[in-house]
Design an enzyme around this catalytic site. Structure first.
Site, PDB file in Angstrom:
ATOM      1  N   GLY A  81       0.816  -1.226   0.000  1.00 25.55           N
ATOM      2  CA  GLY A  81       0.000   0.000   0.000  1.00 25.55           C
ATOM      3  C   GLY A  81       0.841   1.263   0.000  1.00 25.55           C
ATOM      4  O   GLY A  81       1.962   1.276   0.510  1.00 25.55           O
ATOM      5  N   ARG A 145       0.862  -5.977  -4.761  1.00 26.24           N
ATOM      6  CA  ARG A 145       0.972  -6.815  -3.572  1.00 26.24           C
ATOM      7  C   ARG A 145       1.446  -8.235  -3.910  1.00 26.24           C
ATOM      8  O   ARG A 145       1.153  -9.176  -3.168  1.00 26.24           O
ATOM      9  CB  ARG A 145      -0.363  -6.849  -2.825  1.00 26.24           C
ATOM     10  N   ASP A 176       5.542  -7.875   5.655  1.00 25.37           N
ATOM     11  CA  ASP A 176       5.549  -9.033   4.749  1.00 25.37           C
ATOM     12  C   ASP A 176       6.597  -8.865   3.649  1.00 25.37           C
ATOM     13  O   ASP A 176       7.334  -9.803   3.332  1.00 25.37           O
ATOM     14  CB  ASP A 176       4.183  -9.200   4.067  1.00 25.37           C
ATOM     15  N   LYS A 202       8.309   0.561   5.430  1.00 26.88           N
ATOM     16  CA  LYS A 202       7.184   1.386   4.980  1.00 26.88           C
ATOM     17  C   LYS A 202       5.871   0.854   5.514  1.00 26.88           C
ATOM     18  O   LYS A 202       5.693  -0.359   5.565  1.00 26.88           O
ATOM     19  CB  LYS A 202       7.145   1.341   3.441  1.00 26.88           C
ATOM     20  N   THR A 203       4.966   1.649   5.927  1.00 26.27           N
ATOM     21  CA  THR A 203       3.538   1.381   6.082  1.00 26.27           C
ATOM     22  C   THR A 203       2.909   2.452   6.963  1.00 26.27           C
ATOM     23  O   THR A 203       3.451   2.790   8.026  1.00 26.27           O
ATOM     24  CB  THR A 203       3.177  -0.018   6.651  1.00 26.27           C
ATOM     25  N   ASP A 205       0.396   1.992   8.585  1.00 28.76           N
ATOM     26  CA  ASP A 205      -0.224   1.309   9.725  1.00 28.76           C
ATOM     27  C   ASP A 205       0.604   1.392  11.009  1.00 28.76           C
ATOM     28  O   ASP A 205       0.078   1.191  12.098  1.00 28.76           O
ATOM     29  CB  ASP A 205      -0.462  -0.175   9.413  1.00 28.76           C
TER      30      ASP A 205
HETATM   31  P1  FBP Z   1       0.542  -1.863   3.707  1.00 25.68           P
HETATM   32  O1  FBP Z   1       0.463  -2.773   4.892  1.00 25.68           O
HETATM   33  O2  FBP Z   1       0.909  -2.543   2.458  1.00 25.68           O
HETATM   34  O3  FBP Z   1       1.430  -0.677   3.966  1.00 25.68           O
HETATM   35  O4  FBP Z   1      -0.912  -1.248   3.461  1.00 25.68           O
HETATM   36  C1  FBP Z   1      -1.584  -0.531   4.430  1.00 25.68           C
HETATM   37  C2  FBP Z   1      -3.045  -0.312   4.118  1.00 25.68           C
HETATM   38  O5  FBP Z   1      -3.261   1.052   3.805  1.00 25.68           O
HETATM   39  C3  FBP Z   1      -3.942  -0.748   5.265  1.00 25.68           C
HETATM   40  O6  FBP Z   1      -4.064   0.245   6.264  1.00 25.68           O
HETATM   41  C4  FBP Z   1      -5.230  -1.071   4.583  1.00 25.68           C
HETATM   42  O7  FBP Z   1      -5.994  -2.003   5.316  1.00 25.68           O
HETATM   43  C5  FBP Z   1      -4.773  -1.659   3.282  1.00 25.68           C
HETATM   44  O8  FBP Z   1      -3.501  -1.094   3.017  1.00 25.68           O
HETATM   45  C6  FBP Z   1      -5.691  -1.390   2.128  1.00 25.68           C
HETATM   46  O9  FBP Z   1      -5.218  -2.062   1.015  1.00 25.68           O
HETATM   47  P2  FBP Z   1      -5.596  -1.772  -0.495  1.00 25.68           P
HETATM   48  O10 FBP Z   1      -4.752  -0.625  -0.934  1.00 25.68           O
HETATM   49  O11 FBP Z   1      -5.186  -3.013  -1.185  1.00 25.68           O
HETATM   50  O12 FBP Z   1      -7.036  -1.443  -0.553  1.00 25.68           O
END
Ligand code: FBP
Length: 555
Positions: A81, A145, A176, A202-203, A205
């Site tokens: 993400g 992903r 991951d 990165k994230t 979250d």
């Molecule tokens: P990452 O763990 O890859 O950094 O993604 C975070 C995130 O934004 C989460 O907070 C959210 O649940 C998810 O990605 C949403 O994913 P998508 O972009 O596939 O809708």
């Protein structure tokens, strides 16, 4: 292409580097610390990573460069993400690489790990990269992903690298993706390819953190963006005095984002999933907890308020998890087809309640009908309910409304409860990075190149001492295997980077807990306003309250 005046100004912003990296590669010396051990499951991790386990921690310092002088060809991917600052990681990497030797090359693989497998690349030059400096988004390359985890994929990556003479890959990703970076590094080492792998944390979250990684990039900007919006909603609530706002915030399983937003804005209620699991709270208990605030405020003539709900909360409610696993079982195999053939909701309802235990039916019946139906809308390829699609903000507001009516009948409540719902997620992932994220990301990328130049493999770029000003940040690297343990995933034991959930004994949660009773009843809102990019350092360069509390620097 037309660009905004802020973007024009941001293109010229010069990110701050820690002093140990400031003078360029000729003056960066390396200091190795002691050998490392994984967080747990030492023997197993060591066995799985015989070539990359136990390597030494690395810190850079100002001094004479002792790295080998050779042409470097590096590949980079963005994975997962979006998170604000990703562009700056690449800019920092590019600047370090080019300032070390203009002959060095940076390949960017488009569309994430999938693009690396397809050999879909660009070679960065000044003209291209300069358009992305200090901007949000991942559009410099795109992302996906795809999980890089099989030997077959690793062999394709080796061929791609050999084709372009790439001697190092930088993977910018979450837990991951960096777990897979460690596997790739081990593969490269075991097969004596000479190719190195460096990860960058990165994230938005905030769940990729541990004793080495103080925070992942993007968390700062995303939480500031959500907090601005929550603050604005709070001000609207306090002006109109007629709505309760239920605001769900992104963050997957962990509640770091919700907690940080609560610390920044002081809402009436913020649910913390980790606490709910710890106290084994039921949906009914959670709703009662919210109701208590609604009732107390209504007694003071305040029929308005704000509730923050973390994205993953329902997975942490034990009775809800039990219901979901029974539904998953019920719909497994041929039963899903049988269920899908039923045309009316009444028939479907009948089918469901006949297939669940009484305990599960009781939980199912607490849910409002739209949420009951949502459980069956979209299931993943294995037929499982996608918990992340459940509109938990609507679930809790509906149960709260039911309970308030019960209290009204017993003469315990006499207020008004009008609800509005919000979901804050994608709004924050591509914001212009805050100065903190712009500086942190640039430093991570710059530092990743120094790790490459010094020949390290299977390391995460590590910038620490982040609650201090950027000049005092400490740059170095940590073997990824140090952050790993064994976890059960899809029925198998797997080596993975340990995900960080909110620590209920940590300073950030403790601070929240000490203040929340007052916030629940009074109107203690804080309005953080928009991220500031220019002005006094104490307005522009500060990072999260979570980090400041964790590091003991919150005043
Ligand atoms: P990452 O763990 O890859 O950094 O993604 C975070 C995130 O934004 C989460 O907070 C959210 O649940 C998810 O990605 C949403 O994913 P998508 O972009 O596939 O809708």
């Amino acid at each position: 292409m037309k660009i905004s005046s802020l973007q024009t100004a941001r293109l010229e912003y010069v990110p701050k580097l820690p002093k140990m990296l400031k003078n360029g590669i000729t003056q960066i010396a390396v200091k190795e610390g002691s050998e490392t051990k994984s967080v747990s499951d030492y023997e197993k991790i060591k066995e799985l990573f015989p070539n990359t386990y136990g390597k030494k921690e690395v810190v850079f310092k100002k001094g004479k460069n002792t790295s080998t002088d050779k042409k470097q060809v590096v590949g980079v991917i963005l994975s997962g993400g979006q998170a604000p600052g990703g562009h700056n990681v690449i800019c920092g990497l590019y600047d370090a690489l080019k300032s070390t030797n203009p002959e060095n090359e940076l390949y960017g693989f488009k569309g994430g790990p999938g693009g690396l497998l397809k050999d879909n690349f660009i070679i960065f030059d000044d003209e291209y990269i300069n358009q992305f400096r200090n901007t949000g988004g991942f559009d410099i390359l795109g992302s996906d992903r795809t999980k890089l985890e099989t030997e077959e994929q690793f062999s394709i990556v080796t061929d791609v690298c050999k084709k372009h003479n790439i001697n190092a890959i930088v993977i910018i990703g979450g837990d991951d993706s960096n777990t897979n970076a460690a596997l790739l590094a081990e593969y490269f080492a075991a097969n004596k390819t000479g190719i190195q792998v460096i990860g960058c944390p990165k994230t938005i979250d905030g769940d990729l953190k541990n004793e080495d990684i103080e925070c992942s990039f993007g968390f700062d900007t995303a939480t500031k963006t959500y907090s601005e919006l929550i603050g604005n909603i709070q001000r609207d609530a306090n002006s109109a005095k007629k709505y309760w706002h239920f605001i769900k915030v992104m963050g997957r399983s962990a509640s770091h984002i919700a907690l940080e937003c609560a610390l920044q804005t002081q809402p009436n209620i913020c649910l913390i999933s980790e606490e709910i699991a710890n106290k084994k709270m039921s949906i009914s208990e959670i709703a009662d907890y919210i109701c208590d605030s609604v009732v107390s405020r209504s007694e003071k003539n305040m029929n308005f308020g704000v509730v923050i709900i973390p994205e993953g909360v329902v997975e942490f409610v034990p009775e809800f998890s039990m219901l979901i696993s029974q539904i998953n079982e019920l719909l497994a195999f041929k039963k899903a087809d049988e269920f899908n053939k039923l045309s009316t909701w009444d028939e479907k309802y009948e089918f469901i309640v006949n297939g669940l235990t009484k305990e599960a039916v009781d939980v199912f019946n607490i849910l409002p009908r739209n949420i009951q139906q949502q459980l069956f809308f979209e299931r993943d390829p294995h037929g499982n309910v996608q918990v992340s699609l459940i509109e938990s903000e609507k679930l809790f507001s509906a149960v709260v409304a039911q309970k308030l009516e019960e209290r009204r009948k017993s003469g315990l409540y006499n207020g008004k409860f009008s609800v509005l719902h919000h979901f804050l997620g994608y709004e924050g992932r591509c914001a212009f990075p805050s100065n903190f994220d712009a500086d942190y990301c640039y430093s991570l990328g710059y530092n990743a190149f120094v790790l490459i130049q010094y020949g390290y493999n299977g390391y995460l770029s590590k910038i620490s001492n982040l609650s201090s000003s950027a000049i005092n940040w400490i740059a170095g690297g940590m073997p990824i295997t140090k952050m790993m343990n064994i976890e059960r995933r899809h029925g198998k034991d797997k080596p993975v980077i340990k995900k960080a959930l909110v620590d209920l004994n940590g300073n950030a949660f403790k601070y929240f807990k000490e203040h929340r009773e007052k916030w629940a009843i009074e109107t203690s809102y804080v309005y953080p306003g928009a991220i500031q990019y220019y002005g006094p350092s104490k307005v522009c360069d500060n990072t999260t309250i979570t980090l400041a509390l964790e590091k003991g620097s919150f005043d």
